[in-house]
Design a protein around this motif. Structure first.
Motif, PDB file in Angstrom:
ATOM      1  N   CYS A   3       0.814  -1.338   0.076  1.00 18.27           N
ATOM      2  CA  CYS A   3      -0.038  -0.165  -0.014  1.00 18.27           C
ATOM      3  C   CYS A   3       0.866   1.259   0.075  1.00 18.27           C
ATOM      4  N   GLU A   5       2.318   2.609   2.283  1.00 13.04           N
ATOM      5  CA  GLU A   5       2.261   3.462   3.504  1.00 13.04           C
ATOM      6  C   GLU A   5       3.236   3.025   4.549  1.00 13.04           C
ATOM      7  N   GLN A   6       3.757   3.894   5.649  1.00 15.07           N
ATOM      8  CA  GLN A   6       4.636   3.386   6.419  1.00 15.07           C
ATOM      9  C   GLN A   6       3.894   3.073   7.754  1.00 15.07           C
ATOM     10  N   GLY A   7       4.579   2.276   8.537  1.00 16.09           N
ATOM     11  CA  GLY A   7       4.258   1.742   9.699  1.00 16.09           C
ATOM     12  C   GLY A   7       5.382   1.276  10.445  1.00 16.09           C
ATOM     13  N   ASP A  11       3.928  -3.007  13.866  1.00 15.69           N
ATOM     14  CA  ASP A  11       2.706  -2.989  13.311  1.00 15.69           C
ATOM     15  C   ASP A  11       2.775  -3.787  11.684  1.00 15.69           C
ATOM     16  N   LEU A  12       3.937  -4.222  11.455  1.00 18.45           N
ATOM     17  CA  LEU A  12       4.122  -4.782  10.070  1.00 18.45           C
ATOM     18  C   LEU A  12       4.472  -6.121  10.393  1.00 18.45           C
ATOM     19  N   TRP A  36       8.624  -5.596   4.252  1.00 17.25           N
ATOM     20  CA  TRP A  36       7.697  -5.303   5.539  1.00 17.25           C
ATOM     21  C   TRP A  36       6.411  -5.159   4.593  1.00 17.25           C
ATOM     22  N   HIS A  38       1.897  -4.565   5.894  1.00 13.73           N
ATOM     23  CA  HIS A  38       0.961  -4.474   6.725  1.00 13.73           C
ATOM     24  C   HIS A  38       0.297  -5.843   6.962  1.00 13.73           C
ATOM     25  N   ASP A  40      -2.517  -7.103   6.449  1.00 14.66           N
ATOM     26  CA  ASP A  40      -3.923  -6.692   6.019  1.00 14.66           C
ATOM     27  C   ASP A  40      -3.847  -7.388   4.756  1.00 14.66           C
ATOM     28  N   CYS A  43      -3.260  -5.077   1.478  1.00 11.74           N
ATOM     29  CA  CYS A  43      -1.665  -4.732   1.400  1.00 11.74           C
ATOM     30  C   CYS A  43      -0.986  -5.752   0.631  1.00 11.74           C
TER      31      CYS A  43
END
Length: 100
Positions: A3, A5-7, A11-12, A36, A38, A40, A43
């Motif tokens: 995605c 997006e950073q995390g 969380d990853l 890495w 997410h 989900d 992702c």
């Protein structure tokens, strides 16, 4: 990755290639290049669609993502910490159910 997006690291899900197979690295300690994601499925789907995993891990061709998908589904089945609180019936105060 999928995605974009950073995390935070907690969380990853880190994934690595071991003997030509893409596997999750839940402790983030496996040797070699990792990527890495997410935890989900969306992702992971985006990473597969964009062919980001082979590029990030510098391996040729598509990768079998079954083991990673299983790990992501296992994490999704686990209740989030916010779901582990309840309200005490008498006092109305919240109690953390994870310590019981």
């Amino acid at each position: 990755m999928g995605c974009r997006e950073q995390g935070g690291r907690s969380d990853l899900v880190r994934v690595v290639v071991v003997d030509g197979l893409l596997v999750p690295d839940p402790r983030a300690r496996a040797a070699g290049r990792g990527a890495w994601l997410h935890p989900d499925p969306v992702c992971l789907d985006l990473a597969e669609r964009r062919r980001a995993l082979p590029r990030a891990l510098r391996v040729p061709g598509p990768l079998d993502t079954r083991a990673v998908r299983d790990e992501i589904e296992r994490r999704a089945a686990r209740p989030a910490p916010s779901e582990l609180t309840t309200v005490h019936p008498r006092s109305g105060a919240e109690q953390d159910m994870s310590t019981r």
